[in-house]
Write a protein that holds these residues in place. Structure first.
Motif, PDB file in Angstrom:
ATOM      1  N   SER A 113      -2.537 -17.646  -2.922  1.00  0.00           N
ATOM      2  CA  SER A 113      -3.052 -18.459  -1.828  1.00  0.00           C
ATOM      3  C   SER A 113      -3.117 -19.925  -2.249  1.00  0.00           C
ATOM      4  O   SER A 113      -3.583 -20.238  -3.349  1.00  0.00           O
ATOM      5  N   TYR A 154       2.582 -25.160  -2.118  1.00  0.00           N
ATOM      6  CA  TYR A 154       3.165 -24.231  -1.151  1.00  0.00           C
ATOM      7  C   TYR A 154       2.933 -22.801  -1.639  1.00  0.00           C
ATOM      8  O   TYR A 154       3.509 -22.379  -2.646  1.00  0.00           O
ATOM      9  N   THR A 213       1.483 -17.506   2.928  1.00  0.00           N
ATOM     10  CA  THR A 213       1.123 -17.700   4.330  1.00  0.00           C
ATOM     11  C   THR A 213       1.008 -16.332   4.989  1.00  0.00           C
ATOM     12  O   THR A 213       1.154 -15.293   4.346  1.00  0.00           O
ATOM     13  N   GLN A 214       0.765 -16.317   6.292  1.00  0.00           N
ATOM     14  CA  GLN A 214       0.691 -15.050   7.024  1.00  0.00           C
ATOM     15  C   GLN A 214       2.066 -14.390   7.146  1.00  0.00           C
ATOM     16  O   GLN A 214       2.160 -13.203   7.454  1.00  0.00           O
ATOM     17  N   CYS A 223       9.145 -20.805  -0.021  1.00  0.00           N
ATOM     18  CA  CYS A 223       8.216 -21.824  -0.521  1.00  0.00           C
ATOM     19  C   CYS A 223       8.938 -22.898  -1.323  1.00  0.00           C
ATOM     20  O   CYS A 223       8.546 -24.073  -1.309  1.00  0.00           O
TER      21      CYS A 223
END
Length: 242
Positions: A136, A158, A161-162, A173
């Motif tokens: 995260s 970076y 994410t979801q 990323c």
């Protein structure tokens, strides 16, 4: 009979490192491994076990195969659930639980030897740094703040994410970092400690430097095709200072 050191500190390897560093205008770092051992004090296998227990407590034992349940890797558990229920509230809740566990782990994370001075020195000599990780981004920022390193990376962090299908080895990323920084892949360098980091770098067209804290990790990286693997960041620091 002498053998070549696992750190790659022969004259030939040092020269290869020098060439990698000279070409790198942008350096993309994986987080857990090259920068710190995130789960040094709060073990990843315990986190994975807690996620599995949480799922079983909700009657979702059958969502995971036996191999996934016994993987001891929280990311394997998370991705397995996402494959079966992509974009669901269940996945969002599980991801948040993992993030909270990572935040707990960040408080006892062990800095990788020489990582802090390498990061500061690389920044000082004019290269731009970013983080491309499956962890995260909240966790990364939390750790960097405790080490006084935030300014070396911000705002280029970076992370997960979801869209969990975009985790490495998907190069998403890395591509986000390159796009935001206006950098060509060939002018960048990725530092990672896993075959998935290498795969993402190859798919993004970015040169790769493997970091392996032990010989097992070094063998995995070399078997995956990594041409440059170091067992310590110390030689990078020496080259940067020169």
């Amino acid at each position: 009979m002498a053998t070549e050191p696992a750190t790659g500190e022969t004259a030939n390897e040092i020269e290869k490192l020098r060439e990698l560093i000279k070409r790198a205008r942008v350096v993309l770092w994986d987080f857990d491994g090259p920068i710190c051992r995130l789960f040094a004090g709060h073990k990843a296998e315990h986190v994975a076990g807690d996620l599995v227990e949480w799922l079983e407590g909700r009657g979702l034992h059958g969502l995971l195969t036996e191999t996934e349940r016994e993987s001891l890797d929280p990311h394997i558990v998370l991705r397995a659930v996402d494959r079966r229920h992509p974009g669901s509230d269940l996945v969002a809740e599980l991801e948040e639980r993992l993030t909270q566990e990572e935040l707990r782990a960040a408080s006892s994370a062990m800095p990788t030897a020489y990582a802090d001075p390498v990061i500061r020195t690389w920044t000082a000599v004019g290269s731009r740094l970013a983080i491309a990780t499956n962890n995260s981004p909240r966790v990364v920022r939390s750790y960097l703040e405790t080490r006084g390193l935030t300014a070396c990376f911000a705002p280029h962090i970076y992370g997960r994410t979801q869209d969990l299908h975009r985790l490495k080895p998907d190069p998403h990323c890395l591509n986000r970092a390159l796009s935001a920084m206006g950098a060509a892949p060939g002018a960048a360098l990725m530092i990672g400690d896993s075959p998935s980091d290498l795969d993402a770098a190859v798919r993004a067209g970015v040169p790769f430097l493997g970091y392996a804290r032990n010989e097992q990790k070094a063998k995995l990286l070399r078997a995956a095709g990594a041409g440059h693997v170091v067992g310590s960041l110390e030689p990078l620091l020496g080259l940067l200072r020169r």
